[in-house]
Design a protein around this motif. Structure first.
Motif, short mmCIF file in Angstrom:
data_model
loop_
_atom_site.label_atom_id
_atom_site.label_comp_id
_atom_site.label_asym_id
_atom_site.label_seq_id
_atom_site.Cartn_x
_atom_site.Cartn_y
_atom_site.Cartn_z
N GLU A 154 0.85 -1.19 0.00
CA GLU A 154 0.00 0.00 0.00
C GLU A 154 0.88 1.23 0.00
OE1 GLU A 154 -2.83 1.19 3.42
OE2 GLU A 154 -1.60 2.87 2.73
N SER A 157 -1.47 6.79 -1.37
CA SER A 157 -2.59 7.05 -0.47
C SER A 157 -2.82 8.51 -0.10
CB SER A 157 -2.42 6.21 0.81
OG SER A 157 -2.25 4.86 0.50
N ASN A 159 -4.97 12.17 0.16
CA ASN A 159 -6.32 12.50 0.60
C ASN A 159 -7.01 13.31 -0.47
OD1 ASN A 159 -5.65 11.38 3.14
ND2 ASN A 159 -4.62 13.31 3.66
N GLY A 196 -7.47 8.72 1.09
CA GLY A 196 -8.15 9.39 2.20
C GLY A 196 -9.42 10.00 1.64
N GLU A 293 -10.45 4.81 2.47
CA GLU A 293 -11.02 4.69 3.80
C GLU A 293 -12.53 4.45 3.73
OE1 GLU A 293 -9.55 7.69 6.56
OE2 GLU A 293 -7.74 7.86 5.34
N TYR A 344 -9.87 7.36 11.69
CA TYR A 344 -8.73 6.86 10.90
C TYR A 344 -8.18 5.53 11.43
CZ TYR A 344 -4.11 7.41 8.55
OH TYR A 344 -2.98 7.27 7.78
N ASP A 348 -8.22 1.69 9.75
CA ASP A 348 -7.04 0.89 9.44
C ASP A 348 -7.15 -0.52 10.02
OD1 ASP A 348 -5.13 1.86 7.65
OD2 ASP A 348 -4.49 3.41 9.06
N ILE A 368 4.36 4.42 4.65
CA ILE A 368 3.78 5.61 5.29
C ILE A 368 4.88 6.37 6.02
CG2 ILE A 368 1.96 6.46 6.84
CD1 ILE A 368 0.59 3.78 6.68
N GLN A 372 3.86 9.05 11.08
CA GLN A 372 2.74 8.22 11.53
C GLN A 372 3.21 6.91 12.18
OE1 GLN A 372 -0.69 7.87 8.93
NE2 GLN A 372 -0.24 9.82 7.92
N HIS A 375 0.85 5.88 15.01
CA HIS A 375 -0.42 5.39 14.48
C HIS A 375 -0.29 3.95 13.97
CE1 HIS A 375 -4.10 5.19 12.03
NE2 HIS A 375 -3.32 4.78 11.04
N1 ARG Z 1 -4.18 9.26 3.65
C1 ARG Z 1 -3.23 9.23 4.74
C2 ARG Z 1 -2.54 10.59 4.86
O1 ARG Z 1 -2.46 11.30 3.91
C3 ARG Z 1 -2.20 8.19 4.54
C4 ARG Z 1 -2.73 6.79 4.56
C5 ARG Z 1 -1.69 5.80 4.91
N2 ARG Z 1 -2.18 4.49 4.94
C6 ARG Z 1 -2.86 3.94 5.95
N3 ARG Z 1 -3.25 2.70 5.81
N4 ARG Z 1 -3.09 4.59 7.05
O2 ARG Z 1 -2.03 10.91 5.92
#
Ligand code: ARG
Length: 606
Positions: A154, A157, A159, A196, A293, A344, A348, A368, A372, A375
């Protein structure tokens, strides 16, 4: 999706060479240096019973400058003095077509491969695995380590309706590399983009769209228009709690599956994905699955929360639900908001369960940002606590920050701005040398490709976790360790055939007299070329693209230092000229393979 076709290598180790034992985990038909390592291991094992070839093989390492391979004797924990052991090996050693010599330096034995065998086999193998494969694709450097296994990777990703920041760019670049790398190592790869596309902000955008939305602008560039709407309405929400409430209510309706509330959102998502796919294609990046998501099933999240409750990991906090991970030094994290809407982290958790049910992956990698880390550690831990066996096969590939990226017009918010800026800056750079510029056939195309190469190489040149500052001038210069320099090296190698038509068609390397390659530079190049399959394997272990980038630079530098002395054009001895040409073409093919692994398209002309 991308089931690799497993076929034997078209290269076979010639039978006129001394026979070697087989060693598990090696594949001399795809890595010539495996043969040399086995030969070295045999020399040591024959002299130092009861060591086996397998045992010694594990200890045959690359040597320092000037040495091909080194064996550190103490690692075998044999009785007796190290010096005596070394003398025993040297006393018994007989040079052959695999190993030319062995020397002894304190606890180390240094081995040198037979140059003529190295030249002949490496050139032959590269040629066979580039032009004669069953897959019809170049395969030099590839292996079957992942045979029969499936990995989900993955990455990217972004938003929807927010900016595509450099963090997303890094994820895209590193993720695309990993996808290529796993494929090259025989894995079945599913490239996944987890957008996102869900959360309270979509309630906000919906409210904003009623006020500021414009269908035409949306269709022209959905990503940009939604971002503008988002910026305007966010500013309002800051000041006005009524706007916030309205947005929350809207998102509530979306979560409840109210078709009216979802109608516009569906259009936005579709247009955004379309636009992204175009830009990814420009970057030579492709996804097998666009998910997001929004697609995490409510049932998966409910089941997860239920399970956490059973495990007594959930506590209430003012109407919200939190998972307590303090025992694991991961704090407490909200998993459901007071108004019951999802979050969020919970997405996940549910998303991973859902993906396992759907794909039964052997491994899943999340690319990522290190911002994060917490997270990701939290949701990995929750999945482990929930008792999922496969939670062990989740991996976080993280990376550091990029500082100071902007274009000449200001801060970057969209991916297409980055691509355009790379292209124009490169174009300007090229125009500085008017004579060269006029010789370029398709300057727009070339500028964009080299510009993108510059961005990618700068991003992958150092260890992932390092931060770096974005610098257009530095990354797009033809001097120093840059993307343009690598493209230039590839172009120069590609020009050899065009400049020496009288030597064509070149016979296969096995029909050439490779013993005419006697210069130290040629040996250095051939050894580097032979090491490429190992470089790929190491990258698979470390998940570091920098290993491949470093290899590409070392190879390009090696070629630069050979270029002036090991000439093709002007060499009177035609046999020698042909052997040299074969070496340069092999270098071109391997450099090209390394660049493609990094998701870069190697150029033939510029
Ligand atoms: N969309 C998220 C962002 O921009 C990143 C997603 C990363 N992937 C995940 N499975 N949380 O911060």
């Amino acid at each position: 999706a991308n089931k690799p076709t497993l076929a034997p290598s078209p290269f076979v180790v010639p039978t006129d060479l001394p026979a070697l034992p087989e060693v598990a985990g090696t594949d001399p038909t795809r890595c010539v240096l495996d043969s040399f390592r086995i030969a070295i291991a045999k020399v040591v094992a024959d002299a130092l019973e009861p060591l086996t070839v397998e045992q010694v093989y594990q200890g045959v390492d690359y040597g320092k400058k000037g040495e091909d391979f080194t064996v550190a004797l103490p690692r075998f924990k044999l009785p007796g003095k190290i010096d005596e052991l070394a003398k025993k090996v040297i006393g018994k050693f007989q040079p052959d077509e695999w190993v030319e010599s062995v020397t002894h330096d304190r606890a180390f034995l240094h081995f040198r491969c037979r140059t003529s065998t190295l030249m002949r086999l490496t050139l032959d193998q590269i040629h066979a695995l580039t032009y004669d494969t069953v897959s019809k694709q170049p395969e030099y450097g590839s292996n079957f380590l992942g045979e029969g296994k499936r990995v989900i990777i993955e990455y990217s990703s972004p938003n929807i309706a927010k900016s595509f920041h450099v963090g997303h760019l890094r994820s895209t670049i590193i993720g695309a590399f990993l996808a290529n790398l796993y494929k090259a190592c025989g894995w079945e790869v599913i490239s996944m983009n987890y957008l996102g596309d869900w959360g309270t902000q979509f309630g906000l955008i919906a409210v904003g769209f009623e006020k500021y939305g414009n269908q035409e602008a949306l269709e022209k560039d959905a990503i940009q228009h939604l971002f503008e709407v988002y910026v305007k309405i966010s500013a309002e929400a800051e000041k006005d709690p009524a706007v916030r409430d309205e947005a929350a209510a809207w998102f509530r309706r979306m979560e409840d599956g109210d078709e009216e509330a979802l109608k516009n959102w569906r259009v936005w998502r579709k247009l955004s994905v379309g636009k992204y796919a175009e830009e990814y294609a420009r970057l030579n990046v492709h996804f097998d699955v666009y998910t997001g998501e929004s697609e995490v099933p409510q049932a998966a999240m409910d089941a997860a929360l239920g399970r956490l409750r059973e495990l007594a990991l959930i506590e209430e906090d003012n109407g919200a639900l939190r998972v307590n991970l303090e025992k694991h030094k991961l704090g407490k994290a909200v998993v459901r908001k007071r108004d019951g809407t999802s979050i969020y982290l919970t997405r996940d958790i549910g998303g991973a369960v859902n993906r396992y049910d759907q794909y039964k992956f052997d491994k899943m990698i999340y690319v990522i940002s290190a911002q994060q880390d917490m997270h990701v550690a939290q949701f990995f831990k929750v999945l482990e606590l929930m008792g999922y066996e496969w939670a062990k096969s989740l991996e976080h590939v993280n990376y550091g920050l990029v500082l100071g990226m902007s274009t000449r017009r200001g801060t970057v918010v969209f991916l297409d701005q980055i691509i355009r800026e790379a292209s124009t800056v490169m174009h300007d750079q090229m125009r500085k040398n008017e004579e060269k510029y006029n010789a370029v056939e398709n300057p727009e195309f070339v500028a964009t490709e080299i510009g993108i190469t510059g961005v990618k190489i700068q991003d992958m040149a150092a260890k992932r976790i390092n931060n770096y500052s974005f610098n257009w001038d530095r990354m797009l210069s033809f001097e120093g360790d840059t993307g343009p320099y690598l493209q230039y090296a590839h172009v120069r190698l590609s020009s050899i055939e065009r400049k020496n038509p009288e030597l064509l068609p070149l016979p296969a390397p096995s029909q050439l007299n490779t013993d005419l390659l006697v210069e130290p530079q040629t040996r250095e190049i051939i050894f580097l070329l032979g090491s490429y399959p190992d470089v790929v394997k190491t990258a698979l272990k470390t998940h570091e693209p920098s290993g491949i980038v470093t290899f590409a630079f070392r190879l390009s530098h090696g070629i630069s230092s050979a270029w002036e002395t090991v000439i093709v054009k002007g060499e009177q001895d035609k046999e020698k000229a042909k052997a040299r040409m074969a070496l340069y073409l092999a270098a071109r093919d391997v450099l090209g393979a390394a660049l493609r692994l990094l998701s870069i398209k190697p150029l033939e002309r510029m």
